[in-house]
Motif scaffolding. Sequence first.
Motif, PDB file in Angstrom:
ATOM      1  N   GLU A  70       0.837  -1.206   0.000  1.00 35.80           N
ATOM      2  CA  GLU A  70       0.000   0.000   0.000  1.00 35.80           C
ATOM      3  C   GLU A  70       0.871   1.255   0.000  1.00 35.80           C
ATOM      4  OE1 GLU A  70      -3.533   2.206   2.591  1.00 35.80           O
ATOM      5  OE2 GLU A  70      -2.527   0.446   3.436  1.00 35.80           O
ATOM      6  N   LYS A  71       1.944   1.251   0.808  1.00 37.70           N
ATOM      7  CA  LYS A  71       2.852   2.398   0.846  1.00 37.70           C
ATOM      8  C   LYS A  71       3.485   2.606  -0.522  1.00 37.70           C
ATOM      9  CE  LYS A  71       7.068   4.346   1.474  1.00 37.70           C
ATOM     10  NZ  LYS A  71       8.183   4.244   0.522  1.00 37.70           N
ATOM     11  N   ALA A  72       3.870   1.530  -1.192  1.00 41.71           N
ATOM     12  CA  ALA A  72       4.481   1.636  -2.524  1.00 41.71           C
ATOM     13  C   ALA A  72       3.494   2.235  -3.531  1.00 41.71           C
ATOM     14  CB  ALA A  72       4.969   0.268  -2.994  1.00 41.71           C
ATOM     15  N   GLN A  73       2.241   1.846  -3.450  1.00 42.70           N
ATOM     16  CA  GLN A  73       1.220   2.426  -4.336  1.00 42.70           C
ATOM     17  C   GLN A  73       1.099   3.933  -4.102  1.00 42.70           C
ATOM     18  OE1 GLN A  73      -0.660   0.973  -6.785  1.00 42.70           O
ATOM     19  NE2 GLN A  73       0.369  -0.987  -6.491  1.00 42.70           N
ATOM     20  N   VAL A  74       1.068   4.330  -2.835  1.00 42.80           N
ATOM     21  CA  VAL A  74       0.970   5.759  -2.500  1.00 42.80           C
ATOM     22  C   VAL A  74       2.237   6.489  -2.934  1.00 42.80           C
ATOM     23  CG1 VAL A  74       0.813   7.401  -0.572  1.00 42.80           C
ATOM     24  CG2 VAL A  74      -0.705   5.405  -0.654  1.00 42.80           C
ATOM     25  N   HIS A  75       3.382   5.856  -2.754  1.00 42.44           N
ATOM     26  CA  HIS A  75       4.654   6.456  -3.177  1.00 42.44           C
ATOM     27  C   HIS A  75       4.634   6.757  -4.679  1.00 42.44           C
ATOM     28  CE1 HIS A  75       9.347   6.134  -2.899  1.00 42.44           C
ATOM     29  NE2 HIS A  75       8.981   7.106  -3.691  1.00 42.44           N
ATOM     30  N   ALA A  76       4.267   5.785  -5.479  1.00 41.44           N
ATOM     31  CA  ALA A  76       4.248   5.972  -6.933  1.00 41.44           C
ATOM     32  C   ALA A  76       3.226   7.035  -7.339  1.00 41.44           C
ATOM     33  CB  ALA A  76       3.951   4.646  -7.635  1.00 41.44           C
ATOM     34  N   TRP A  88       4.361  10.594  -6.203  1.00 40.37           N
ATOM     35  CA  TRP A  88       5.478  11.019  -7.054  1.00 40.37           C
ATOM     36  C   TRP A  88       4.933  11.611  -8.364  1.00 40.37           C
ATOM     37  CZ3 TRP A  88      10.695  11.538  -6.675  1.00 40.37           C
ATOM     38  CH2 TRP A  88      11.424  11.661  -7.866  1.00 40.37           C
ATOM     39  N   ARG A  89       3.993  10.892  -8.997  1.00 35.68           N
ATOM     40  CA  ARG A  89       3.390  11.391 -10.246  1.00 35.68           C
ATOM     41  C   ARG A  89       2.606  12.679  -9.998  1.00 35.68           C
ATOM     42  NH1 ARG A  89       2.304   6.073 -10.671  1.00 35.68           N
ATOM     43  NH2 ARG A  89       0.079   6.332 -10.338  1.00 35.68           N
ATOM     44  N   GLN A  90       1.814  12.707  -8.938  1.00 36.28           N
ATOM     45  CA  GLN A  90       1.025  13.905  -8.636  1.00 36.28           C
ATOM     46  C   GLN A  90       1.928  15.118  -8.405  1.00 36.28           C
ATOM     47  OE1 GLN A  90      -1.272  12.633  -5.212  1.00 36.28           O
ATOM     48  NE2 GLN A  90      -3.018  12.014  -6.496  1.00 36.28           N
ATOM     49  N   THR A  91       3.039  14.906  -7.731  1.00 36.78           N
ATOM     50  CA  THR A  91       3.929  16.010  -7.376  1.00 36.78           C
ATOM     51  C   THR A  91       4.762  16.490  -8.555  1.00 36.78           C
ATOM     52  OG1 THR A  91       4.057  15.211  -5.102  1.00 36.78           O
ATOM     53  CG2 THR A  91       5.802  16.729  -5.820  1.00 36.78           C
ATOM     54  N   TYR A  92       5.285  15.565  -9.358  1.00 34.90           N
ATOM     55  CA  TYR A  92       6.315  15.943 -10.320  1.00 34.90           C
ATOM     56  C   TYR A  92       5.896  15.947 -11.780  1.00 34.90           C
ATOM     57  CZ  TYR A  92       9.200  15.580  -6.206  1.00 34.90           C
ATOM     58  OH  TYR A  92       9.711  15.752  -4.947  1.00 34.90           O
ATOM     59  N   SER A  93       4.675  15.488 -12.113  1.00 36.63           N
ATOM     60  CA  SER A  93       4.218  15.566 -13.503  1.00 36.63           C
ATOM     61  C   SER A  93       4.162  17.031 -13.920  1.00 36.63           C
ATOM     62  CB  SER A  93       2.842  14.926 -13.669  1.00 36.63           C
ATOM     63  OG  SER A  93       2.941  13.530 -13.510  1.00 36.63           O
ATOM     64  N   GLY A  94       4.802  17.347 -15.031  1.00 37.05           N
ATOM     65  CA  GLY A  94       4.857  18.714 -15.518  1.00 37.05           C
ATOM     66  C   GLY A  94       5.993  19.526 -14.919  1.00 37.05           C
ATOM     67  N   MET A  95       6.622  19.019 -13.865  1.00 39.43           N
ATOM     68  CA  MET A  95       7.739  19.711 -13.230  1.00 39.43           C
ATOM     69  C   MET A  95       9.071  19.087 -13.638  1.00 39.43           C
ATOM     70  SD  MET A  95       8.583  20.169  -9.123  1.00 39.43           S
ATOM     71  CE  MET A  95       6.878  20.507  -8.727  1.00 39.43           C
ATOM     72  N   LEU A  96       9.080  17.761 -13.720  1.00 38.25           N
ATOM     73  CA  LEU A  96      10.276  17.010 -14.089  1.00 38.25           C
ATOM     74  C   LEU A  96      10.023  16.304 -15.416  1.00 38.25           C
ATOM     75  CD1 LEU A  96      11.100  15.370 -10.632  1.00 38.25           C
ATOM     76  CD2 LEU A  96      12.070  17.463 -11.592  1.00 38.25           C
ATOM     77  N   PRO A  97      11.082  15.909 -16.116  1.00 35.49           N
ATOM     78  CA  PRO A  97      10.888  15.189 -17.384  1.00 35.49           C
ATOM     79  C   PRO A  97      10.020  13.936 -17.195  1.00 35.49           C
ATOM     80  CG  PRO A  97      13.198  15.792 -17.091  1.00 35.49           C
ATOM     81  CD  PRO A  97      12.498  16.106 -15.790  1.00 35.49           C
ATOM     82  N   ASP A  98       9.130  13.693 -18.156  1.00 31.62           N
ATOM     83  CA  ASP A  98       8.203  12.557 -18.062  1.00 31.62           C
ATOM     84  C   ASP A  98       8.919  11.228 -17.860  1.00 31.62           C
ATOM     85  OD1 ASP A  98       6.002  14.203 -18.342  1.00 31.62           O
ATOM     86  OD2 ASP A  98       5.720  13.770 -20.474  1.00 31.62           O
ATOM     87  N   ASP A  99      10.046  11.017 -18.546  1.00 33.66           N
ATOM     88  CA  ASP A  99      10.735   9.732 -18.397  1.00 33.66           C
ATOM     89  C   ASP A  99      11.252   9.551 -16.972  1.00 33.66           C
ATOM     90  OD1 ASP A  99      12.632  11.756 -18.913  1.00 33.66           O
ATOM     91  OD2 ASP A  99      14.068  10.318 -19.731  1.00 33.66           O
ATOM     92  N   PHE A 100      11.615  10.628 -16.301  1.00 33.23           N
ATOM     93  CA  PHE A 100      12.048  10.561 -14.902  1.00 33.23           C
ATOM     94  C   PHE A 100      10.848  10.281 -13.997  1.00 33.23           C
ATOM     95  CE2 PHE A 100      14.021  13.066 -11.159  1.00 33.23           C
ATOM     96  CZ  PHE A 100      14.620  11.930 -10.648  1.00 33.23           C
ATOM     97  N   VAL A 101       9.747  10.971 -14.213  1.00 31.83           N
ATOM     98  CA  VAL A 101       8.535  10.769 -13.408  1.00 31.83           C
ATOM     99  C   VAL A 101       8.037   9.331 -13.552  1.00 31.83           C
ATOM    100  CG1 VAL A 101       6.111  11.452 -13.131  1.00 31.83           C
ATOM    101  CG2 VAL A 101       7.871  13.203 -13.503  1.00 31.83           C
ATOM    102  N   ASN A 102       8.080   8.807 -14.769  1.00 38.64           N
ATOM    103  CA  ASN A 102       7.539   7.474 -15.032  1.00 38.64           C
ATOM    104  C   ASN A 102       8.407   6.334 -14.498  1.00 38.64           C
ATOM    105  OD1 ASN A 102       5.314   8.614 -16.260  1.00 38.64           O
ATOM    106  ND2 ASN A 102       6.254   8.587 -18.286  1.00 38.64           N
ATOM    107  N   LYS A 103       9.613   6.625 -14.057  1.00 39.40           N
ATOM    108  CA  LYS A 103      10.490   5.589 -13.484  1.00 39.40           C
ATOM    109  C   LYS A 103       9.964   5.074 -12.142  1.00 39.40           C
ATOM    110  CE  LYS A 103      14.878   6.906 -15.546  1.00 39.40           C
ATOM    111  NZ  LYS A 103      16.236   7.402 -15.291  1.00 39.40           N
ATOM    112  N   ILE A 104       9.235   5.909 -11.423  1.00 35.50           N
ATOM    113  CA  ILE A 104       8.768   5.505 -10.093  1.00 35.50           C
ATOM    114  C   ILE A 104       7.407   4.821 -10.251  1.00 35.50           C
ATOM    115  CG2 ILE A 104       8.341   6.204  -7.709  1.00 35.50           C
ATOM    116  CD1 ILE A 104      11.240   6.701  -8.731  1.00 35.50           C
ATOM    117  N   THR A 105       7.473   3.551 -10.570  1.00 35.95           N
ATOM    118  CA  THR A 105       6.282   2.710 -10.688  1.00 35.95           C
ATOM    119  C   THR A 105       5.990   2.097  -9.313  1.00 35.95           C
ATOM    120  OG1 THR A 105       7.605   0.763 -11.165  1.00 35.95           O
ATOM    121  CG2 THR A 105       6.897   2.105 -13.073  1.00 35.95           C
ATOM    122  N   PRO A 106       4.809   1.531  -9.122  1.00 38.65           N
ATOM    123  CA  PRO A 106       4.556   0.836  -7.859  1.00 38.65           C
ATOM    124  C   PRO A 106       5.573  -0.282  -7.591  1.00 38.65           C
ATOM    125  CG  PRO A 106       2.491   1.247  -8.986  1.00 38.65           C
ATOM    126  CD  PRO A 106       3.596   1.638  -9.945  1.00 38.65           C
TER     127      PRO A 106
END
Length: 173
Positions: free
Chosen positions: A17-23, A26-44
């Motif tokens: 559950e923590k891993a799901q929230v982490h992923a 991460w997307r909610q915080t950094y989408s549009g702020m960091l490169p998409d390929d970097f944001v998409n690395k943090i999968t569940p």
Amino acid sequence: MNTDVTIERLTPSRFEEKAQVHALTWRQTYSGMLPDDFVNKITPEFALAVTRRHDPDLTLLALRDDAIIGFLEYLPESRDGILTPDASEIGALYVLDQAKHQGVGRALIEAALKQIPKPRVALSVFLDNTNAIGFYEHMGIHSTGHITHEDEGTLALEMTNAPEVAESANGPA
């Protein structure tokens, strides 16, 4: 401020559950702020592997209705590259978008400061994350002026609750 939040330590039964929230955070915080390929690395799956490598006693969960809505991870000793002397380090603090501005981040920081072994704490925050920088400043954690180059060419700012360190970099805090 919403007071229906409880703080507890991470246990293995909550790793997934923590891993799901982490992923998600991460997307909610950094989408549009960091490169998409970097944001998409943090999968569940990636977040679960990271969670399993960390000491669960050093991760605090914010719960509402027994569901994780945020978490904070800390290190008893700061990593190399942190210039604040003799400090513990907040390595991660994330809150789900729907739980922001409800005192969840504050509750996590306050609980962590009671458990972190050193009175000084430091953290790194992406320089473009102005919302987080403002939150930390509101919590009494100020810039040291130290900027590092992180993954994917991003810049991170060191912040600390040690007033003498922040003052030396920025004038009186």
